[in-house]
Design an enzyme around this catalytic site. Structure first.
Site, PDB file in Angstrom:
ATOM      1  N   CYS A 192       0.634  -1.231  -0.161  1.00 26.31           N
ATOM      2  CA  CYS A 192       0.363   0.237   0.237  1.00 26.31           C
ATOM      3  C   CYS A 192       1.008   1.227  -0.092  1.00 26.31           C
ATOM      4  O   CYS A 192       2.373   0.877   0.122  1.00 26.31           O
ATOM      5  CB  CYS A 192      -0.842   0.082   1.361  1.00 26.31           C
ATOM      6  N   TYR A 251       0.464  -2.697   4.988  1.00 34.28           N
ATOM      7  CA  TYR A 251       1.472  -3.686   5.623  1.00 34.28           C
ATOM      8  C   TYR A 251       2.668  -3.622   6.250  1.00 34.28           C
ATOM      9  O   TYR A 251       3.236  -2.454   5.575  1.00 34.28           O
ATOM     10  CB  TYR A 251       1.364  -4.910   4.929  1.00 34.28           C
ATOM     11  N   ASN A 292       5.489   0.766   2.912  1.00 37.39           N
ATOM     12  CA  ASN A 292       5.451  -1.442   3.832  1.00 37.39           C
ATOM     13  C   ASN A 292       7.506  -1.218   3.934  1.00 37.39           C
ATOM     14  O   ASN A 292       7.745  -0.439   4.510  1.00 37.39           O
ATOM     15  CB  ASN A 292       5.279  -2.252   2.260  1.00 37.39           C
ATOM     16  N   ARG A 313       8.092   2.902  -4.839  1.00 35.76           N
ATOM     17  CA  ARG A 313       6.234   3.643  -4.055  1.00 35.76           C
ATOM     18  C   ARG A 313       7.035   4.798  -3.554  1.00 35.76           C
ATOM     19  O   ARG A 313       6.626   6.123  -3.399  1.00 35.76           O
ATOM     20  CB  ARG A 313       5.400   2.731  -3.779  1.00 35.76           C
TER      21      ARG A 313
END
Length: 328
Positions: A2, A82, A174, A227
């Site tokens: 995420c 997570y 994450n 990310r």
């Protein structure tokens, strides 16, 4: 997997947005929870009551509401992500108040009005290993939170203990842990939105092929470190956030580079990790916006249009079909 980020608009609205990336859906939909709602703590079976009303994405699992993200009536917003391989929980609570990892969003939003209260009270809490029946494991999680101040924190329970980190970049993904991601940003200090200037190599003059040369080196893969870097870069440089609506649009645009289409990322057991939904919320207005993998149009639920003292949880339809406006 995420990605999440915070954003402040020019008129001082404070937003939290996130993608929910996972290889399976969990019966999720947006739920409103009123003040005074009773819920049972999975660790000690104690009864708890919500102090504040809240709205967010959740699933009812074994008659128990499990929230992935949301915003409460005081303007506190948070999301869970997570943290595999790094989250580590206690086997028992001891003298502290024990919580299952999957209950922390509900606990946080139903009890606290701002992040300073969380930072003060977190020393009295511990996370206890407790399986979530849907996943057959104790979910390895960490959390990002923000409020009307625009400040942001990250909460992690690892081998180093329970820590609350001030979040100077307003971004989280994450694994690895949050401190590692901040250090990793040093590798990308040369990435910028401007065009690179012409240079000469001997007698040869070189210029960039086209627009975007300053972003060369920005990582394009879907790993959490990459990310994190893309989200931090987008958050730092995104423009045109004049008010709440443009801010919500901007936050979602910033996350678009982290969205995962089905089939692009496969898990070790050949499952497909994909962006189930994207959500964004405003701490001032109490509005919760979301779009789904199947429906890219934003849906908005306004916390303050509900009866904050009602007796039951309210569930909203989760929109799965693409909403297309056709013109003849």
């Amino acid at each position: 997997m995420c990605t999440s980020l915070t954003l402040t608009t020019k008129d001082n609205k404070h937003l939290l947005a996130r993608t929910m990336d996972f290889p399976m859906e969990f019966g999720q939909s947006v739920h409103f929870m009123p003040r005074g709602y009773k819920w049972i703590n999975a660790i000690d079976n104690s009864e708890n009551k919500t102090r504040f009303a809240l709205v967010g994405m959740s699933a009812i699992i074994d008659n128990h509401p499990v929230f992935a993200d949301g915003v409460n009536e005081k303007g506190l917003a948070c999301a869970t992500l997570y943290l595999p391989g790094f989250a580590k929980y206690d086997l028992e609570s001891g003298e502290k108040f024990g919580l299952a990892s999957y209950d922390f969003v509900l606990w946080m939003l139903s009890k606290y009005s701002n992040i300073e209260e969380i930072k003060e009270d977190i020393k009295n809490i511990t996370f206890v290993e407790r399986e979530l029946s849907l996943l057959k494991i104790a979910p390895p999680l960490h959390w990002i939170a923000t409020d009307k101040s625009g400040k942001s924190i990250v909460v992690e329970k690892t081998e180093e203990g329970l820590e609350v980190h001030d979040n100077p970049v307003g971004v989280m993904t994450n694994s690895p842990n949050f401190k590692w991601h901040l250090e990793n940003l040093r590798q990308y200090i040369g990435v910028h939105p401007m065009q690179n200037s012409k240079i000469k190599l001997g007698e040869l003059e070189l210029s960039a092929f086209g627009q975007g040369s300053g972003t060369f080196g920005l990582p394009g893969d879907y790993t959490p470190p990459s990310r994190f870097v893309r989200a931090a870069y987008s958050r730092q440089n995104i423009l045109d956030i004049e008010g709440e609506v443009k801010g919500i649009s901007g936050a979602i645009h910033a996350l678009n580079s982290c969205n995962i289409p089905k089939g692009i990322v496969m898990t070790t057991d050949r499952g497909t990790d994909f962006t189930i939904y994207t959500s964004a919320m405003c701490t001032e207005s109490g509005k919760y916006y979301y779009s789904t993998y199947e429906n890219r149009r934003l849906t908005c639920i306004d916390l303050f249009k509900e009866d904050l003292d009602s007796k039951e949880i309210k569930s909203y339809p989760y929109k799965r079909e693409e909403d297309i406006e056709f013109y003849n």
